[in-house]
Design an enzyme around this catalytic site. Structure first.
Site, short mmCIF file in Angstrom:
data_model
loop_
_atom_site.label_atom_id
_atom_site.label_comp_id
_atom_site.label_asym_id
_atom_site.label_seq_id
_atom_site.Cartn_x
_atom_site.Cartn_y
_atom_site.Cartn_z
CB SER A 1 4.44 5.18 -0.08
OG SER A 1 4.11 5.77 -1.34
CG ASP B 1 -1.34 11.80 -0.47
OD1 ASP B 1 -2.36 11.23 -0.92
OD2 ASP B 1 -0.40 11.16 0.05
N GLY C 1 8.84 6.16 -0.81
CA GLY C 1 9.82 6.91 -1.58
C GLY C 1 10.67 6.07 -2.51
CG ASN D 1 7.85 7.11 -5.62
OD1 ASN D 1 6.93 7.90 -5.46
ND2 ASN D 1 8.14 6.18 -4.73
CG HIS E 1 0.07 7.66 -0.51
ND1 HIS E 1 0.61 8.93 -0.57
CD2 HIS E 1 1.07 6.79 -0.78
CE1 HIS E 1 1.89 8.84 -0.89
NE2 HIS E 1 2.20 7.55 -1.01
#
Length: 233
Positions: free
Chosen positions: A55, A203, A92, A120, A206
């Site tokens: 992402s 968040d 993801g 991730n 990002h």
């Protein structure tokens, strides 16, 4: 996420025409045909930079034009370099899923492959040896399918939630792989962005559009010398 981009080269079709004494019209037709040939030659010479990541590469939460690969394309265009950026980021994505996807992504010839995966894995606490093995497999697949491609590995770091041993071990995966495979390394993709609330979306993970500009500069410092070498070949 920017959709995967394929480059198609269309042949120039020449039509035989009778001038019927219309010399200006004939000259205009010849000029148009020459421009079409030149356009095709330029397309054939265009080299591809493929950003393969998660992402962060996809530009999650932002417009496609605000992702750092898109910012890189603008830098390339401003310098008149004959490179086209392909954003193959997928939100993801882990190193394991990336390993399974990379064959499909390499359906076209790639000149520069920027590998941005691992974040991730770290956030999920995936064993370090597994992450490193998957990244190595991706590098091996790229080299097998595109032996001449230059590979750039994006270094990543994670918060210390999983303990200092895991955190430091994760950080070291990237310089180790870069040295072992003799590939270029972006020391830390999110340098100057990570941990800054003003440069990250709510968040906290990002980057904002402004943060993506900084990320693009981190990439550009390593990528530009590679592109210059490519134009000299």
């Amino acid at each position: 996420m920017k959709t995967f981009l394929n480059i198609f080269i269309f042949p120039v079709i020449f039509f035989l025409m009778v001038s019927c004494g219309n010399e200006p019209k004939k000259q205009e037709q010849e000029k148009t045909a020459a421009e079409e040939v030149q356009s095709d030659v330029q397309q054939e010479d265009t080299q591809v930079i493929l950003f393969f990541g998660n992402s962060l590469t996809a530009g999650m939460g932002l417009d496609t034009e605000e992702s750092f690969p898109a910012v890189i394309q603008k830098k390339i265009d401003s310098l008149g370099l004959n490179y086209e950026v392909v954003n193959a980021g997928l939100s993801g994505e882990t190193t394991a899923s990336g390993k399974n996807r990379v064959d499909w992504v390499l359906n076209q010839e790639v000149d520069v492959f920027v590998l941005e995966l691992g974040a991730n894995d770290g956030l999920r606490g995936i064993p370090l040896e597994e992450t490193k093995k998957n990244l190595q497999n991706i590098i091996d697949i790229v080299r097998k399918k595109d032996p001449g491609a230059r590979i750039i590995l994006a270094g990543m770091q994670i918060p210390p939630n999983l303990g200092p041993e895991y955190t430091s071990g994760f950080r070291e995966i990237f310089p180790q792989l870069a040295a072992e495979n003799e590939v270029e390394l972006i020391p830390f993709l999110l340098e100057g962005v990570a941990g800054d609330p003003e440069l990250n979306q709510p968040d906290g993970i990002h980057p904002t559009a402004e943060g993506q500009e900084i990320v693009a500069q981190n990439v550009w410092e390593v990528l530009l010398p590679v592109l210059k070498e490519g134009t000299q070949k």
